[in-house]
Design an enzyme around this catalytic site. Structure first.
Site, PDB file in Angstrom:
ATOM      1  N   CYS A 178      44.252   5.971 -52.074  1.00 31.61           N
ATOM      2  CA  CYS A 178      42.892   5.301 -51.676  1.00 31.61           C
ATOM      3  C   CYS A 178      41.882   6.202 -50.840  1.00 31.61           C
ATOM      4  O   CYS A 178      40.571   6.028 -50.813  1.00 31.61           O
ATOM      5  CB  CYS A 178      42.726   4.196 -51.621  1.00 31.61           C
ATOM      6  SG  CYS A 178      43.240   2.663 -52.723  1.00 31.61           S
ATOM      7  N   HIS A 324      36.440   2.542 -47.296  1.00 31.18           N
ATOM      8  CA  HIS A 324      36.709   2.107 -48.795  1.00 31.18           C
ATOM      9  C   HIS A 324      37.132   0.205 -48.715  1.00 31.18           C
ATOM     10  O   HIS A 324      36.902  -0.221 -48.316  1.00 31.18           O
ATOM     11  CB  HIS A 324      38.699   2.814 -48.411  1.00 31.18           C
ATOM     12  CG  HIS A 324      39.666   1.947 -50.107  1.00 31.18           C
ATOM     13  ND1 HIS A 324      38.892   2.161 -50.774  1.00 31.18           N
ATOM     14  CD2 HIS A 324      40.373   1.638 -49.691  1.00 31.18           C
ATOM     15  CE1 HIS A 324      39.738   1.788 -51.678  1.00 31.18           C
ATOM     16  NE2 HIS A 324      40.977   1.386 -51.035  1.00 31.18           N
ATOM     17  N   ASN A 354      38.342  -2.932 -56.250  1.00 33.83           N
ATOM     18  CA  ASN A 354      38.458  -1.326 -55.939  1.00 33.83           C
ATOM     19  C   ASN A 354      39.023  -0.641 -57.193  1.00 33.83           C
ATOM     20  O   ASN A 354      39.750  -0.882 -57.190  1.00 33.83           O
ATOM     21  CB  ASN A 354      40.431  -2.089 -55.106  1.00 33.83           C
ATOM     22  CG  ASN A 354      40.794  -0.913 -54.263  1.00 33.83           C
ATOM     23  OD1 ASN A 354      41.098  -0.076 -54.416  1.00 33.83           O
ATOM     24  ND2 ASN A 354      41.961  -1.301 -53.264  1.00 33.83           N
TER      25      ASN A 354
END
Length: 398
Positions: A178, A324, A354
């Site tokens: 990520c 993020h 996500n």
């Protein structure tokens, strides 16, 4: 005679009018000149102030981690085409739309459809970014694809470069989960800062839904598939920089908190020697949600502040915060610690969930398209995730 007197009065009146008109025009001219001079002076003052602010920031910045000679000039994005709302999980695991949205901020996620791969959405995002930057694919020198879920384990960057026509470019994949797009941004900037390349295409993309345990409520509700791309180009001087500061970190001691591990499976081969080989495969994504949340709320505000400080700037200089897109609570906490209003936090987690390395460029592309982010805006961005890894960068858009 009376007629001559009238003529003379008429002539005098006309002459006076002409003189007044000329004087008025001259006055207007002088006024316009003064106004033009004021505007020029104002523009000059603004430019001087901007140069002064830049010089002050550069003087306070950390050499080597700030004011890199490059800038981002275009962005594009593409997500999976199938949309799965929260309610769709209620018959799979014990959950509901209210439960998911309250704890994560997610209301739906996009996943890849049959026949589409990570390379497809990566290429589409790249084409959109090139169009936004008004740059031809043939002018790209390097393609970096930040991903942990490529279509090909050997890497997708070269095939994506070929698909979009970037036939002169070197290409490689970068894996930092990520944090991938953020780490990719810093990596791309190094090639540009040193003068090795003039234009770099950076893609952040992931399809982690391929590796989910759909019976695990702690992970299956969180992730979606998506890609985003940014074009960066070299600048002639540090004063023209669009990558103003950065900070990168990792802690392998905590890697077990979030991982997608290879599952070994040793078997004998049917030969005379009975050779034993590993015929295993990668398993499912696993996460200790409490540990990851604690890690994020502690490290993210700190690394954003570090990157801003490395740039020689303050939080007040930042126009937008872009994190993020993992959890709305993490964003709210970071904004509160940094004293940044939530209306200055770019987010689209409610729509996409996500998307790992794709989340930052997806949100950036949407904000630019909507007119929120404008040329010259300063954005503090941060990525964090498996590794554990985390980092931040402060960029000036355009």
């Amino acid at each position: 005679p009376e007629s001559q007197t009238k003529v003379m009065k008429f002539v005098v009146t006309v002459a006076a009018s002409v003189i007044l008109l000329v004087n008025f025009s001259v006055c207007i001219g002088f006024t316009n000149i003064r106004n033009d001079r004021r505007r020029v002076w104002s523009m000059s003052t603004d430019a001087t102030a901007s140069k002064t602010e830049t010089a002050v920031a550069m003087g306070k910045s950390l050499t080597g981690k700030s004011w890199l000679r490059c800038k981002p000039i275009g962005v594009g994005a593409c997500a999976g085409q199938e949309v799965i709302p929260n309610d769709a999980f209620s018959t799979i695991v014990e959950t509901s739309d209210a439960w998911i949205s309250k704890r994560t901020g997610i209301r739906k996620r996009h996943v890849l459809t049959k026949g589409k791969g990570l390379r497809d959405i990566s290429a589409e995002s790249a084409i959109a970014a090139l169009a936004d930057a008004n740059v031809a694919a043939s002018d790209i020198d390097l393609v970096i694809v930040a991903t942990s879920s490529p279509d090909d384990l050997f890497g997708d960057a070269a095939s994506i470069a070929a698909a979009i026509g970037a036939n002169k470019a070197a290409a490689f994949d970068l894996t930092a989960a990520c944090s991938g797009f953020l780490f990719g941004m810093v990596t791309a900037s190094q090639f540009l800062h040193t003068g090795a390349y003039k234009k770099v295409l950076l893609i952040g993309a992931d399809a982690l839904t391929r590796f989910l345990d759909w019976n695990d409520r702690g992970t299956c509700i969180l992730f979606g598939d998506g890609a985003g791309a940014v074009v960066l180009e070299a600048t002639e001087s540090a004063e023209q920089s669009g990558v103003l500061g950065f900070a990168l970190h990792s802690d392998g001691e905590r890697y077990c908190s979030l991982k997608l591990a290879f599952q070994p499976n040793f078997e004998e081969l049917p030969n005379a020697e009975k050779s034993v080989v590993d015929r295993g495969s990668y398993g499912k994504l696993t996460m200790n949600g409490a540990d990851v949340y604690k890690f994020a709320v502690n490290e993210v505000p700190a690394v954003v502040a570090e990157a801003i400080n490395n740039a020689g700037l303050t939080v007040k200089d930042v126009d937008w915060l872009l994190l993020h897109q993992a959890n709305i609570r993490i964003m709210e906490h970071a904004a509160d610690v940094l004293d940044i209003d939530m209306d200055r936090v770019l987010r689209n987690i409610d729509e996409y969930g996500n998307t790992s390395a794709g989340s930052i460029p997806l949100a950036l592309a949407e904000a630019v398209r909507q007119g929120k982010v404008k040329k010259g805006d300063i954005i503090a961005m941060a990525g964090f995730g498996a590794g554990l890894s985390w980092g931040a960068a402060v960029i000036k858009w355009g």
